[in-house]
Enzyme design. Structure first.
Site, PDB file in Angstrom:
ATOM      1  N   THR A   1      42.603  38.171  34.345  1.00 35.98           N
ATOM      2  CA  THR A   1      41.153  38.011  34.266  1.00 35.98           C
ATOM      3  C   THR A   1      40.564  38.659  33.024  1.00 35.98           C
ATOM      4  O   THR A   1      41.087  39.675  32.525  1.00 35.98           O
ATOM      5  CB  THR A   1      40.485  38.642  35.505  1.00 35.98           C
TER       6      THR A   1
ATOM      7  N   TYR B   1      38.602  45.514  40.632  1.00 33.28           N
ATOM      8  CA  TYR B   1      39.219  44.193  40.459  1.00 33.28           C
ATOM      9  C   TYR B   1      39.900  44.094  39.099  1.00 33.28           C
ATOM     10  O   TYR B   1      41.084  43.745  38.996  1.00 33.28           O
ATOM     11  CB  TYR B   1      38.163  43.097  40.610  1.00 33.28           C
TER      12      TYR B   1
END
Length: 329
Positions: A117, A141
């Protein structure tokens, strides 16, 4: 020979399965179905329900289906949720990935493609952001994904694993043939949420933060169409199979749109002037992040063909209508 797709019943994973299927490749899916849907996997693709951290199960799948490569998508992905539940995210995204990598190395699999990501860059001030920009994730995250990147690099050094890490920017849209899309009812993807608002499935759209240092004060993101992204994974697999070196690549278009611009696009295309509510910033959201995509185009030869915001919105709207039809069937 088959490609093991973890999380292959989910949003992005199911599009990877479709891309493999369309290319005549064998695939097998491992998914715990916590957010995935069995119907998202083609009928002739094996679907095993289970945990990626179950080493015995992974070994059994690899042996039974003659797995030669892994595309790893299984993860939890909601930034604000990760802030509230960091340990849950480190378990799902880091600890379980470590177990999967160990099982893959033990089985002698050499080719591994990992779904990472742009959150690993954090609040970067570089635009567009290259792969060698400083890594400073601001959410659990992003940190959970970065730790898995580190584990892959170390496993490659120690065990001869070859890998490609693809750092996604904001994935959106649906399969152009209408076979899959973002199906989680309470997903937080902006374009999906805006489309649900346009169809009356939500009371409106919340814009989190209007005081960012961007042209209109709302966050700016680089939106990548999901089938283009799946094809980037095919390019990564081809690269590894051809003896290419391990590498890290951004997946985006190099062009950003603000939250308010996306809301206006959905209003225009749907013909619905749904409510847009201005709300405070959310923890963990960078102001602007746009991809530098020169490396992936040069090294992997990836050429996206669906870099059109209006087209992405049209696909997302069509998929939301398909989900409504499924519910009414």
């Amino acid at each position: 020979m088959a490609v093991l797709v973890t999380g292959g019943a989910g949003y992005i994973g199911s599009h990877m399965v479709l891309a493999l299927h369309d290319a005549g490749e064998e695939a097998v899916v491992l998914d715990d179905l916590s957010t995935g849907f069995p119907w998202a996997v083609p009928d002739d693709v094996p679907l095993v329900e289970g945990d990626i951290a179950d080493a015995a199960l992974v070994a059994k799948i690899i042996a039974e289906y003659d797995v030669t490569a892994v595309a790893h998508f299984a993860a939890r992905i909601v930034v604000p949720e990760s802030v509230a539940d960091p340990l849950g995210y480190y378990l799902a995204n880091t600890v379980k990935s470590r177990a999967l990598i160990e099982a893959v190395v033990t089985a002698g699999i050499r080719d591994f493609v990992f779904s990472s990501t742009a959150a690993v860059y954090g609040n970067t001030t570089v635009s567009p952001v290259p792969e060698d920009a400083p890594l400073a994730p601001v959410s659990p995250y992003g940190r959970s994904k970065l730790m898995t990147e580190w584990m892959l690099a170390d496993a490659a050094q120690a065990h001869g694993l070859r890998y490609v890490v693809l750092r996604y920017f904001n994935v959106a849209g649906a399969d152009p043939a209408g076979r899959s899309g973002q199906s989680t009812p309470h997903a937080t993807h902006l374009i999906k949420v805006a489309c649900q608002a346009a169809l009356g499935l939500r009371p409106g759209l919340d814009v989190f933060g209007t005081d960012y240092p961007t042209p209109d004060g709302s966050c700016v993101r680089d939106y990548i169409q999901v089938t283009d992204l799946a094809e980037a994974h095919l390019a990564a697999l081809a690269h590894l199979r051809g003896g290419g070196a391990s590498g890290i690549y951004n997946c985006g278009y190099g062009r950003g749109y603000s939250v308010l611009e996306v809301a206006e696009a959905v209003k225009r295309i749907s013909g619905v002037d749904f409510p847009v509510r201005l709300a405070p910033r959310r923890a963990g959201d960078p102001a602007s992040i746009v991809a530098d995509v020169r490396r992936i185009r040069a090294d992997l030869g990836w050429v996206p063909t669906r870099a059109d915001l209006d087209g992405i919105v049209m696909q997302a709207l069509a998929w939301e209508r398909e989900l409504l039809a499924r519910e009414g069937a």
